[in-house]
Design a protein around this motif. Structure first.
Motif, PDB file in Angstrom:
ATOM      1  N   ASN A 327      59.488  22.646  -9.241  1.00 58.85           N
ATOM      2  CA  ASN A 327      60.005  23.534  -8.206  1.00 58.85           C
ATOM      3  C   ASN A 327      60.270  24.919  -8.813  1.00 58.85           C
ATOM      4  OD1 ASN A 327      60.271  21.419  -6.157  1.00 58.85           O
ATOM      5  ND2 ASN A 327      61.998  20.690  -7.394  1.00 58.85           N
ATOM      6  N   SER A 345      67.217  30.534  -4.300  1.00 59.15           N
ATOM      7  CA  SER A 345      66.196  29.878  -3.485  1.00 59.15           C
ATOM      8  C   SER A 345      65.351  28.907  -4.296  1.00 59.15           C
ATOM      9  CB  SER A 345      65.279  30.927  -2.839  1.00 59.15           C
ATOM     10  OG  SER A 345      66.027  31.822  -2.033  1.00 59.15           O
ATOM     11  N   TYR A 347      61.662  26.880  -4.105  1.00 58.93           N
ATOM     12  CA  TYR A 347      60.346  26.684  -3.495  1.00 58.93           C
ATOM     13  C   TYR A 347      59.849  25.308  -3.918  1.00 58.93           C
ATOM     14  CZ  TYR A 347      60.294  31.729  -2.516  1.00 58.93           C
ATOM     15  OH  TYR A 347      60.584  32.984  -2.053  1.00 58.93           O
ATOM     16  N   ASP A 348      59.676  24.412  -2.952  1.00 55.99           N
ATOM     17  CA  ASP A 348      59.308  23.029  -3.257  1.00 55.99           C
ATOM     18  C   ASP A 348      57.903  22.950  -3.846  1.00 55.99           C
ATOM     19  OD1 ASP A 348      61.737  22.225  -2.332  1.00 55.99           O
ATOM     20  OD2 ASP A 348      61.017  21.588  -0.363  1.00 55.99           O
ATOM     21  N   THR A 351      54.676  22.188  -1.868  1.00 54.46           N
ATOM     22  CA  THR A 351      54.212  23.137  -0.855  1.00 54.46           C
ATOM     23  C   THR A 351      53.792  24.487  -1.442  1.00 54.46           C
ATOM     24  OG1 THR A 351      56.428  24.052  -0.426  1.00 54.46           O
ATOM     25  CG2 THR A 351      55.807  22.052   0.786  1.00 54.46           C
ATOM     26  N   ASP A 354      50.648  25.784  -0.071  1.00 56.65           N
ATOM     27  CA  ASP A 354      50.575  25.966   1.382  1.00 56.65           C
ATOM     28  C   ASP A 354      50.654  27.444   1.741  1.00 56.65           C
ATOM     29  OD1 ASP A 354      50.590  23.252   1.382  1.00 56.65           O
ATOM     30  OD2 ASP A 354      52.607  23.023   2.246  1.00 56.65           O
ATOM     31  N   LYS A 356      52.515  28.683   3.988  1.00 52.74           N
ATOM     32  CA  LYS A 356      53.945  28.957   4.103  1.00 52.74           C
ATOM     33  C   LYS A 356      54.709  27.884   3.338  1.00 52.74           C
ATOM     34  CE  LYS A 356      53.928  31.468   8.481  1.00 52.74           C
ATOM     35  NZ  LYS A 356      54.512  31.552   9.858  1.00 52.74           N
ATOM     36  N   PRO A 357      54.978  28.114   2.056  1.00 57.52           N
ATOM     37  CA  PRO A 357      55.692  27.120   1.249  1.00 57.52           C
ATOM     38  C   PRO A 357      57.088  26.850   1.801  1.00 57.52           C
ATOM     39  CG  PRO A 357      54.693  28.818  -0.127  1.00 57.52           C
ATOM     40  CD  PRO A 357      54.595  29.291   1.279  1.00 57.52           C
ATOM     41  N   ASN A 358      57.581  25.653   1.546  1.00 59.50           N
ATOM     42  CA  ASN A 358      58.924  25.281   1.969  1.00 59.50           C
ATOM     43  C   ASN A 358      59.928  25.874   0.990  1.00 59.50           C
ATOM     44  OD1 ASN A 358      61.102  24.058   3.177  1.00 59.50           O
ATOM     45  ND2 ASN A 358      60.815  22.111   2.124  1.00 59.50           N
ATOM     46  N   THR A 360      64.083  26.892   0.354  1.00 62.23           N
ATOM     47  CA  THR A 360      65.459  26.645   0.768  1.00 62.23           C
ATOM     48  C   THR A 360      66.399  27.590   0.023  1.00 62.23           C
ATOM     49  OG1 THR A 360      64.982  24.302   1.121  1.00 62.23           O
ATOM     50  CG2 THR A 360      67.302  24.923   0.924  1.00 62.23           C
TER      51      THR A 360
END
Length: 404
Positions: A327, A345, A347-348, A351, A354, A356-358, A360
């Motif tokens: 991560n 933050s 970033y998983d 993803t 992707d 649009k990465p996930n 949090t």
């Protein structure tokens, strides 16, 4: 416009921050030194940088002044905490403006700290590195670097190096060890390199290419050719080095307050994306897949894979870190309305490829938390530690707590 960080006139500082509008003046910690003269200087903490210089190689001094053995002093960082790392034994190390702290991995998280430097140096510490031999290097904001040997016989464990020993500047904000065991220092005036293999080489005690006596470090400047040629491209901030990393091809990356550079051992090249340079990069890392990540105040968060540039965020980003699961963690200034809060933050990893990465922001629910976030590191138990303007914090996956 590049962001500034060193000693400047108070009025100029006020005007500068007003022009940039990046942060409220009340959120910046200012250290004001008043000498017998009427000059007032202000040291900005928010946007610290680094350094670089010419070429010439030498080793560590035989006559360096050793300082006392480590002192066991309890306590935790209570002021600006810039960088954190886990050593090869699982101990956590913290570089703060009130000392270098080590936390024993056999104790509960956040307990049993040792202040290595409290009665040896009053320097403001910024970065930490454990080298391949298990010894440590500590950098400071204006006092050079310290070399620490925990198991050294004879009771002498700490050595101090400054511009008198060949460092390009005493403001040293980044330390990095390359694949060959060379130690690199990012300074305000260039990148200085020390080769451990020459430590006992008496021939190393010689003048460098500039004729200075007994210089102990090789120093590189990113745009020295432009300076000598009087080129309009010359930017002094290009030699103010924030971060250094070597990629899988052996090429070095330098983040500065100016441009971002790569170095192939002979030539420095400005990093551009579609012709546009990336300015004021604060942290560079190489992830486990060999990708290069750039965290920048002006251009946000970028991943570079080969010739492919991917932008993950345009928010001012001060730090980037990869945890043991892959991560990506960052500290950044989010667009919260009227807020002085910084985001921590994640970033998983699943993803990251992707569109649009996930991502949090674990700070989002802490509405009353108004504090800048600096260095980030994962502890042995999987918790995430991070430094702030007011000390050290820990995130265990559920809650954030200060380490006191």
């Amino acid at each position: 416009m590049h962001l500034h960080l060193f000693t400047i006139d108070l009025q100029a500082a006020t005007n500068r921050m007003s022009t940039l509008g990046l942060v409220k003046l009340k959120t910046i910690y200012l250290f004001i030194n008043m000498a017998k003269s009427v000059h007032i200087s202000v040291f900005f903490i928010l946007i610290l940088s680094t350094f670089c210089e010419g070429q010439g190689q030498v080793g560590l001094p035989n006559e360096t002044k050793p300082e006392p053995k480590e002192l066991i002093v309890s306590g935790v960082p209570k002021t600006i905490t810039r960088n954190i790392m886990e050593d090869s034994k699982g101990n956590m190390w913290v570089a703060a403006f009130d000392g270098i702290f080590r936390q024993d991995s056999t104790q509960a998280a956040g307990k049993s700290f040792t202040n290595i430097t409290s009665e040896i140096s009053s320097a403001r510490f910024f970065d930490i590195l454990e080298d391949k031999e298990g010894n440590f290097w500590f950098s400071t904001t204006y006092s050079g670097v310290y070399y620490y040997q925990p198991g050294r016989a004879g009771g002498e464990s700490l050595q101090h190096f400054t511009i008198e020993d060949g460092l390009a500047s005493d403001q040293v904000l980044a330390i990095y060890e390359d694949k060959n065991g060379n130690i690199w220092f990012g300074t305000k005036a260039g990148a200085s390199r020390y080769n451990p293999a020459r430590r006992s080489n008496s021939d190393a005690q010689k003048s460098d290419t500039l004729g200075a006596k007994e210089k102990l470090f090789t120093t590189f400047k990113m745009n020295e050719s432009d300076r000598r040629a009087g080129s309009s491209r010359f930017d002094p901030y290009d030699n103010d080095v924030n971060s250094i990393v070597e990629d899988d091809t052996g090429k070095f990356w330098f983040g500065t307050r100016g441009n971002t550079f790569t170095f192939d051992g002979k030539k420095f090249t400005v990093v551009t994306n579609h012709g546009e340079p990336l300015f004021n990069v604060r942290k560079i890392i190489k992830d486990t897949k060999g990708n290069i990540w750039l965290a920048g105040i002006e251009d946000g968060l970028w991943r570079i894979s080969g010739n492919t540039f991917t932008n993950f965020s345009q928010q001012p980003t001060g730090y980037v870190y990869e945890d043991k699961k892959g991560n990506i963690w960052t500290s950044s200034k989010p667009p919260y309305n009227g807020s002085d809060r910084w985001a921590l933050s994640r970033y998983d990893v699943q993803t990251l490829s992707d569109q649009k990465p996930n991502v949090t922001d674990v700070m989002a629910e802490y509405e009353d938390y108004k504090n800048m976030i600096f260095g980030i590191a994962e502890a042995k138990d999987g918790s995430i530690w991070f430094g702030t303007l007011s000390g050290l914090f820990r995130y265990d996956g559920e809650a954030i707590t200060p380490i006191k």
